[in-house]
Design a protein around this motif. Structure first.
Motif, short mmCIF file in Angstrom:
data_model
loop_
_atom_site.label_atom_id
_atom_site.label_comp_id
_atom_site.label_asym_id
_atom_site.label_seq_id
_atom_site.Cartn_x
_atom_site.Cartn_y
_atom_site.Cartn_z
N ASN A 71 0.82 -1.20 0.00
CA ASN A 71 0.00 0.00 0.00
C ASN A 71 0.86 1.26 0.00
OD1 ASN A 71 -2.48 -1.37 0.04
ND2 ASN A 71 -2.29 -1.71 2.24
N SER A 72 2.10 1.14 -0.38
CA SER A 72 2.98 2.30 -0.36
C SER A 72 3.76 2.40 -1.68
CB SER A 72 3.97 2.20 0.81
OG SER A 72 4.80 1.07 0.65
N SER B 178 4.45 -1.49 -12.96
CA SER B 178 3.64 -2.18 -11.97
C SER B 178 2.64 -1.27 -11.27
CB SER B 178 4.55 -2.85 -10.94
OG SER B 178 5.48 -1.93 -10.41
N VAL B 179 2.76 0.05 -11.51
CA VAL B 179 1.81 1.03 -10.98
C VAL B 179 0.88 1.44 -12.11
CG1 VAL B 179 1.53 3.29 -9.90
CG2 VAL B 179 3.52 1.87 -9.34
N ASP B 180 -0.41 1.43 -11.88
CA ASP B 180 -1.38 1.82 -12.91
C ASP B 180 -1.15 3.29 -13.27
OD1 ASP B 180 -3.49 2.07 -14.60
OD2 ASP B 180 -5.05 1.97 -13.07
N ILE C 153 -1.55 8.61 -12.20
CA ILE C 153 -1.56 7.28 -11.62
C ILE C 153 -2.89 7.04 -10.94
CG2 ILE C 153 0.94 7.31 -11.28
CD1 ILE C 153 0.42 7.72 -8.28
N THR C 154 -3.22 5.78 -10.72
CA THR C 154 -4.45 5.42 -10.00
C THR C 154 -4.08 4.63 -8.76
OG1 THR C 154 -5.69 5.32 -12.09
CG2 THR C 154 -6.70 4.28 -10.16
N LEU C 155 -4.50 5.13 -7.62
CA LEU C 155 -4.24 4.47 -6.34
C LEU C 155 -5.56 4.22 -5.64
CD1 LEU C 155 -1.30 6.72 -5.06
CD2 LEU C 155 -1.12 4.49 -6.16
N SER C 156 -5.87 2.95 -5.43
CA SER C 156 -7.11 2.59 -4.74
C SER C 156 -8.31 3.29 -5.37
CB SER C 156 -7.02 2.92 -3.25
OG SER C 156 -5.95 2.22 -2.65
N TRP C 157 -8.38 3.26 -6.71
CA TRP C 157 -9.48 3.81 -7.49
C TRP C 157 -9.50 5.35 -7.49
CZ3 TRP C 157 -11.68 0.18 -10.38
CH2 TRP C 157 -11.62 -1.14 -9.91
#
Length: 201
Positions: free
Chosen positions: A31-32, A111-113, A138-142
Motif C-alpha cells: 500500500n505504499s 507495476s503502478v497503474d 496514476i491510479t491508487l485505490s481507485w
C-alpha cells in the motif's frame, strides 16, 4: 563441462560486472510507493545509473537539460528498466548559443497503474510542451492522482515562464480539485509564496 555439468565449480564467466539492480525483477506493491525527486542539473551517466539502481516506483526529475532527441533517448532507457515516462525537453537559453535551461521528466513503474497526462502533445503521451512542467496520471485505490515534476527559474519570481508554470499547474489540477503530487525545484523563498497567495486572493 562433463556430461552437461560444470567441471570446475569455482570458475566464473567473464564479462562486465552486473548492476546491483536486476530490471527483470518487478517490485511487488503493497500500500505504499517510493518517490524520488531530484534536480540533477544534467542527465549524466552517473546520475542516471544512480536513479536506475534506486529502482523507485516514481521518478521526478528537474533540469535534465536535454534537447528533444536526448530526452527521448533517456525515456527509452527508462522504458527498458520498466518505467513509462512523460517529459518536456529543455529549451534554449539566452545565455549561450548551445546552452539549454530546464527540462523535466516524470516516470512511473509499469507495476503502478499509470497513463499520460491530458496536456501531452503527442498521441503516445510521451512529450509535454512546457520545459518546466510535466507529469503522469496514476491510479491508487481507485483514486486518480497527478504526479508532476516542475522547475521555476531563479531570480524572476512569479513572472515570465514561472508564471506560466503556475497557471498550467492550476489548470492541470483543476485549481487543486484533482489530487496531485508535485516535485519541484522552486527557487523561491517560502515568504514569497505567501505574498503571491495573498495577492491572488
Amino acid at each position: 563441462y562433463t556430461n552437461g555439468k560444470k567441471k570446475n565449480h569455482d570458475r566464473k564467466r567473464g564479462g562486465l560486472k552486473n548492476h546491483r539492480y536486476d530490471p527483470s525483477k518487478e517490485k511487488k506493491h503493497s500500500n505504499s510507493l517510493s518517490i524520488f525527486f531530484g534536480n540533477i542539473t544534467s542527465a549524466s551517466e552517473k546520475a542516471i545509473t544512480y536513479i536506475i539502481e534506486r529502482n523507485d516506483d516514481i521518478v521526478l526529475l528537474a533540469e535534465h537539460h536535454l534537447h528533444r532527441e536526448g530526452t527521448l533517448k533517456l525515456m527509452n532507457l527508462l522504458q527498458k528498466h520498466k518505467w513509462r515516462s512523460t517529459a518536456s525537453p529543455a529549451r534554449p537559453t539566452e545565455r549561450s548559443e548551445k546552452g539549454t535551461t530546464a527540462g523535466v521528466l516524470a516516470a512511473v513503474k509499469n507495476s503502478v497503474d499509470n497513463r499520460p497526462v491530458s496536456f501531452a502533445l503527442d498521441a503516445e503521451g510521451r512529450l509535454t510542451g512546457n520545459a518546466q512542467l510535466t507529469g503522469r496520471m496514476i491510479t491508487l485505490s481507485w483514486v486518480e492522482v497527478l504526479v508532476l515534476a516542475g522547475y521555476l527559474e531563479g531570480g524572476i519570481g512569479f513572472t515570465g515562464t514561472n508564471l506560466n508554470v503556475i497557471i498550467e499547474l492550476e489548470y492541470s489540477t483543476r485549481w487543486g480539485r484533482v489530487p496531485f503530487i508535485l516535485g519541484i525545484d522552486a527557487n523561491i523563498p517560502p515568504e514569497e509564496w505567501d505574498d503571491h497567495k495573498a495577492a491572488a486572493e
